[in-house]
Design an enzyme around this catalytic site. Structure first.
Site, PDB file in Angstrom:
ATOM      1  N   GLY A 249       0.814  -1.212   0.000  1.00  0.00           N
ATOM      2  CA  GLY A 249       0.000   0.000   0.000  1.00  0.00           C
ATOM      3  C   GLY A 249       0.850   1.267   0.000  1.00  0.00           C
ATOM      4  O   GLY A 249       2.016   1.257   0.388  1.00  0.00           O
TER       5      GLY A 249
ATOM      6  N   ARG B  82      -2.974   8.044   3.936  1.00  0.00           N
ATOM      7  CA  ARG B  82      -3.192   8.953   5.073  1.00  0.00           C
ATOM      8  C   ARG B  82      -1.889   9.522   5.629  1.00  0.00           C
ATOM      9  O   ARG B  82      -1.890  10.357   6.510  1.00  0.00           O
ATOM     10  CB  ARG B  82      -3.969   8.202   6.174  1.00  0.00           C
ATOM     11  CG  ARG B  82      -5.414   7.911   5.800  1.00  0.00           C
ATOM     12  CD  ARG B  82      -6.048   6.846   6.704  1.00  0.00           C
ATOM     13  NE  ARG B  82      -5.692   5.485   6.290  1.00  0.00           N
ATOM     14  CZ  ARG B  82      -6.088   4.375   6.906  1.00  0.00           C
ATOM     15  NH1 ARG B  82      -6.847   4.466   7.992  1.00  0.00           N
ATOM     16  NH2 ARG B  82      -5.727   3.183   6.471  1.00  0.00           N
TER      17      ARG B  82
ATOM     18  N   THR C  70      -6.141  -6.035   0.783  1.00  0.00           N
ATOM     19  CA  THR C  70      -5.291  -6.984   1.523  1.00  0.00           C
ATOM     20  C   THR C  70      -5.571  -8.430   1.111  1.00  0.00           C
ATOM     21  O   THR C  70      -4.656  -9.260   1.101  1.00  0.00           O
ATOM     22  CB  THR C  70      -5.514  -6.824   3.035  1.00  0.00           C
ATOM     23  OG1 THR C  70      -6.939  -6.808   3.296  1.00  0.00           O
ATOM     24  CG2 THR C  70      -4.939  -5.523   3.560  1.00  0.00           C
TER      25      THR C  70
ATOM     26  N   ALA D 127      52.957  29.601   8.554  1.00  0.00           N
ATOM     27  CA  ALA D 127      51.542  30.016   8.549  1.00  0.00           C
ATOM     28  C   ALA D 127      51.210  30.758   7.262  1.00  0.00           C
ATOM     29  O   ALA D 127      52.045  31.472   6.707  1.00  0.00           O
ATOM     30  CB  ALA D 127      51.270  30.901   9.751  1.00  0.00           C
TER      31      ALA D 127
ATOM     32  N   ALA E 175      45.216  26.035  12.970  1.00  0.00           N
ATOM     33  CA  ALA E 175      43.880  26.594  12.719  1.00  0.00           C
ATOM     34  C   ALA E 175      43.763  27.064  11.275  1.00  0.00           C
ATOM     35  O   ALA E 175      44.684  27.651  10.730  1.00  0.00           O
ATOM     36  CB  ALA E 175      43.637  27.767  13.658  1.00  0.00           C
TER      37      ALA E 175
ATOM     38  N   ASN F 234      50.577  18.181  14.091  1.00  0.00           N
ATOM     39  CA  ASN F 234      49.702  19.261  14.540  1.00  0.00           C
ATOM     40  C   ASN F 234      49.207  20.028  13.316  1.00  0.00           C
ATOM     41  O   ASN F 234      49.999  20.506  12.517  1.00  0.00           O
ATOM     42  CB  ASN F 234      50.520  20.180  15.460  1.00  0.00           C
ATOM     43  CG  ASN F 234      49.613  21.103  16.239  1.00  0.00           C
ATOM     44  OD1 ASN F 234      48.817  21.822  15.663  1.00  0.00           O
ATOM     45  ND2 ASN F 234      49.730  21.059  17.549  1.00  0.00           N
TER      46      ASN F 234
ATOM     47  N   GLN G  69       2.689  -7.003  -6.139  1.00  0.00           N
ATOM     48  CA  GLN G  69       1.249  -6.842  -6.369  1.00  0.00           C
ATOM     49  C   GLN G  69       1.104  -5.577  -7.218  1.00  0.00           C
ATOM     50  O   GLN G  69       1.190  -4.467  -6.695  1.00  0.00           O
ATOM     51  CB  GLN G  69       0.532  -6.669  -5.014  1.00  0.00           C
ATOM     52  CG  GLN G  69      -0.973  -6.602  -5.117  1.00  0.00           C
ATOM     53  CD  GLN G  69      -1.615  -6.102  -3.815  1.00  0.00           C
ATOM     54  OE1 GLN G  69      -0.958  -5.532  -2.952  1.00  0.00           O
ATOM     55  NE2 GLN G  69      -2.922  -6.305  -3.692  1.00  0.00           N
TER      56      GLN G  69
HETATM   57  C1  UD1 Z   1      -6.600  -3.274   7.783  1.00  0.00           C
HETATM   58  C2  UD1 Z   1      -7.726  -4.254   8.052  1.00  0.00           C
HETATM   59  C3  UD1 Z   1      -8.512  -3.805   9.269  1.00  0.00           C
HETATM   60  C4  UD1 Z   1      -7.588  -3.681  10.442  1.00  0.00           C
HETATM   61  C5  UD1 Z   1      -6.402  -2.788  10.133  1.00  0.00           C
HETATM   62  C6  UD1 Z   1      -5.377  -2.836  11.233  1.00  0.00           C
HETATM   63  C7  UD1 Z   1      -8.375  -5.072   5.858  1.00  0.00           C
HETATM   64  C8  UD1 Z   1      -9.395  -5.067   4.792  1.00  0.00           C
HETATM   65  N1  UD1 Z   1      -8.601  -4.296   6.909  1.00  0.00           N
HETATM   66  O1  UD1 Z   1      -7.185  -2.029   7.482  1.00  0.00           O
HETATM   67  O2  UD1 Z   1      -9.534  -4.745   9.558  1.00  0.00           O
HETATM   68  O3  UD1 Z   1      -8.296  -3.180  11.550  1.00  0.00           O
HETATM   69  O4  UD1 Z   1      -5.750  -3.216   8.925  1.00  0.00           O
HETATM   70  O5  UD1 Z   1      -4.357  -1.912  10.992  1.00  0.00           O
HETATM   71  O6  UD1 Z   1      -7.399  -5.785   5.744  1.00  0.00           O
HETATM   72  N2  UD1 Z   1      -1.741  -3.675   1.560  1.00  0.00           N
HETATM   73  C9  UD1 Z   1      -1.229  -4.386   0.486  1.00  0.00           C
HETATM   74  N3  UD1 Z   1      -1.940  -4.435  -0.673  1.00  0.00           N
HETATM   75  C10 UD1 Z   1      -3.158  -3.830  -0.806  1.00  0.00           C
HETATM   76  C11 UD1 Z   1      -3.680  -3.118   0.302  1.00  0.00           C
HETATM   77  C12 UD1 Z   1      -2.954  -3.068   1.474  1.00  0.00           C
HETATM   78  O7  UD1 Z   1      -0.136  -4.933   0.567  1.00  0.00           O
HETATM   79  O8  UD1 Z   1      -3.732  -3.942  -1.894  1.00  0.00           O
HETATM   80  C13 UD1 Z   1      -0.956  -3.614   2.799  1.00  0.00           C
HETATM   81  C14 UD1 Z   1      -0.606  -2.213   3.251  1.00  0.00           C
HETATM   82  O9  UD1 Z   1       0.647  -1.826   2.730  1.00  0.00           O
HETATM   83  C15 UD1 Z   1      -0.605  -2.320   4.762  1.00  0.00           C
HETATM   84  C16 UD1 Z   1      -1.547  -3.462   5.045  1.00  0.00           C
HETATM   85  O10 UD1 Z   1      -1.729  -4.155   3.830  1.00  0.00           O
HETATM   86  O11 UD1 Z   1       0.659  -2.615   5.284  1.00  0.00           O
HETATM   87  C17 UD1 Z   1      -2.883  -2.985   5.597  1.00  0.00           C
HETATM   88  O12 UD1 Z   1      -3.430  -2.105   4.664  1.00  0.00           O
HETATM   89  P1  UD1 Z   1      -4.168  -0.784   5.139  1.00  0.00           P
HETATM   90  O13 UD1 Z   1      -4.633  -0.080   3.950  1.00  0.00           O
HETATM   91  O14 UD1 Z   1      -3.307  -0.048   6.106  1.00  0.00           O
HETATM   92  O15 UD1 Z   1      -5.423  -1.448   5.876  1.00  0.00           O
HETATM   93  P2  UD1 Z   1      -6.337  -0.757   6.934  1.00  0.00           P
HETATM   94  O16 UD1 Z   1      -7.312   0.124   6.243  1.00  0.00           O
HETATM   95  O17 UD1 Z   1      -5.534  -0.176   8.012  1.00  0.00           O
HETATM   96 CA    CA Z   2      -3.337   0.027   8.491  1.00  0.00          CA
END
Ligand code: UD1
Ligand code: CA
Length: 457
Positions: free
Chosen positions: A13, A17, A81, A427, A384, A381, A75
């Site tokens: 990701g 934010r 996720t 110097a 300066a 030495n 990916q």
């Molecule tokens: C996710 C969980 C949420 C949990 C929270 C905890 C899901 C759908 N939700 O939400 O239930 O409470 O984590 O922090 O999983 N990532 C990928 N590929 C993607 C999307 C994300 O590798 O396509 C990775 C991101 O880099 C990150 C992790 O997955 O490290 C979590 O993704 P993030 O977008 O932070 O999920 P949250 O919205 O926080």
């Molecule tokens: Ca997260």
């Protein structure tokens, strides 16, 4: 014990934010990428069986962890996720794991204890899918854990509907999963993205497992703040502060005297010997080691440097990839850059910059000096205002100074040039030719005192 547990870290990701172009998992915490903390914790359970899903900024992430090349899964599009897991699944199956520990890449506070405890418990419950939950007063954007009579499920914040799911309980999903691979293989292809985000959620596997008759374990860890993710600059800063305080506290246990501890920042790979004294504010990062009885003053910044025993770094000094020998004194206001090597008892004072240079035993460069691409013999030495003119606009050239030489103040040493042992430089000289051993070299305009025609009135 966890021999057949593979690790999968989701790190594809962007981290929208965070408001940064840098992939979130590469954002630094105490000088190290966030992902390195997750990998370290994961390694305590999965050893070298860790795979990392990368996507946004994939090349940058890979370059930051060259030793893990061969273990990355790309990916291309970040479709959630669940999609990240689906992308990695063939690699995990090919590796022959029975279980996988899946971690969000944005949890830098994870510890060995948390992960080992979770995996042991999940195995004890013979879970097909297990996850860690925690309690929060304000569940924010976290996935909500819903415990209903039909079983437990995770409902993402955006999809949560009080009329359907009831009042939120404050129990949320931490983002740590333990999956039986054979079950994941069966269910992952069935994931759907018909939700508010249009993403494939790994969290849907929980409900799907129950529905298909599998065993789900939701392992509640109460209010453990080490299970919080980092999604915003505020959360990054808070996680960093937690880690910082823990690392400084550990220094006390190792016999280090830390003054003004609230303002001491030490990276996780920094090694500090017992008997060292340090005063905040100061920052020590990377692969830095500080030998016994050394002193690090306030407003000092150090990275990837080796400080031998008994040396003293005085306030406002800046050291990057430097080596400081035993009993050396550095600063105040000194700058040691890459390749600066100070042998025993050398002294580098205020407003002295040293780059890629070796200063022999007992060398003194006390004030206002630049030494670059130089070798300075023991006991010499450096007056300066001495400058090695090491750059001709195209190339860098070396300056070699023998032992026990004396370089007068405000000397320019135009490299390449060699100054012999025991030589004396007058110097204000601009030295463009080699000076033999024991010679006195003076290279400056002669002073003429002439009677003024109109003396000042
Ligand atoms: C996710 C969980 C949420 C949990 C929270 C905890 C899901 C759908 N939700 O939400 O239930 O409470 O984590 O922090 O999983 N990532 C990928 N590929 C993607 C999307 C994300 O590798 O396509 C990775 C991101 O880099 C990150 C992790 O997955 O490290 C979590 O993704 P993030 O977008 O932070 O999920 P949250 O919205 O926080
Ligand atoms: Ca997260």
């Amino acid at each position: 014990m966890f021999g057949r547990v593979g690790g999968l870290v989701l790190a594809a990701g962007k981290g929208v934010r965070m408001h940064s172009e840098t992939p979130k998992v590469l954002r630094a915490i105490l000088g190290e990428p966030m992902l390195s903390y997750v990998l370290r914790a994961c390694a305590s359970v999965c050893e070298d069986r860790i795979h990392v899903v990368v996507g946004y900024g994939a090349d940058t992430v890979r370059q930051a962890f060259p030793e893990r090349e061969g273990r990355f899964v790309v990916q291309d599009r970040q479709l959630g996720t669940g999609h990240a897991l689906a992308t990695a699944l063939p690699v995990l199956v090919a590796a022959g794991y029975e279980h996988v520990l899946v971690l969000n890449g944005d949890m830098p506070l994870l510890s060995r204890e948390i992960l080992a405890g979770f995996v042991a418990e999940a195995m004890a419950q013979q879970a097909d899918v297990a996850f860690v939950s925690i309690e929060l007063d304000h569940p924010g954007s976290y996935g909500r854990v819903v415990r209903a009579s039909g079983g437990v499920s995770i409902v993402e914040a955006k999809d949560y509907d009080e009329s359907r799911h009831g009042a939120a309980s404050g129990e949320i999903n931490a983002g740590i999963y333990f999956l039986r691979l054979s079950v994941a293989q069966k269910l992952v292809p069935l994931l759907r993205n018909e939700n508010q985000s249009g993403e494939f959620y790994i969290t849907d596997l929980v409900e799907m497992t129950t529905q298909s008759g599998g065993v789900v374990a939701a392992i509640n860890r109460g209010r453990d703040a080490a299970l919080l993710g980092v999604n915003s600059p505020r959360e990054l800063s808070m996680a960093e502060e937690t880690l910082r305080a823990g690392l400084v506290d550990a220094l006390y246990d190792q016999g280090v005297l830390v003054r003004n501890p609230g303002q001491v920042r030490v990276g996780p790979r920094v090694a500090i010997a017992p008997g060292v004294e340090m005063t905040g504010p100061c920052e020590l990062y990377g692969d830095t080691a500080v030998g016994a009885k050394a002193k690090v003053g306030s407003h000092v910044w150090i990275r990837d440097s080796k400080l031998a025993q008994g040396c003293e770094i005085l306030p406002f000094s800046h050291l990057d990839e430097a080596q400081v020998g035993p009993l050396c004194k550095v600063g105040p206001f000194a700058r040691l850059r890459a390749g600066a090597v100070l042998c025993e008892d050398a002294r580098v004072g205020n407003f002295v910059e040293v780059k890629k240079s070796v200063l022999g035993r007992g060398v003194k460069a006390g004030h206002l000096t630049y030494l670059g691409d130089a070798e300075v013999g023991a006991g010499t030495n450096v007056g300066a205002g001495t400058i090695t003119c090491n750059y001709d606009g195209k190339n860098k050239h070396a300056t070699v100074i023998g032992e026990n030489a004396f370089i007068g103040s405000n000397t320019s040493l135009v490299a390449p040039v060699t100054i012999g042992a025991d030589a004396l430089i007058g110097a204000g000289s601009v030295i463009t030719h080699d000076v033999p051993d024991g010679a006195l070299a003076v290279a400056r305009g002669r002073q003429n005192n002439i009677v003024r025609k109109t003396p000042a009135s």
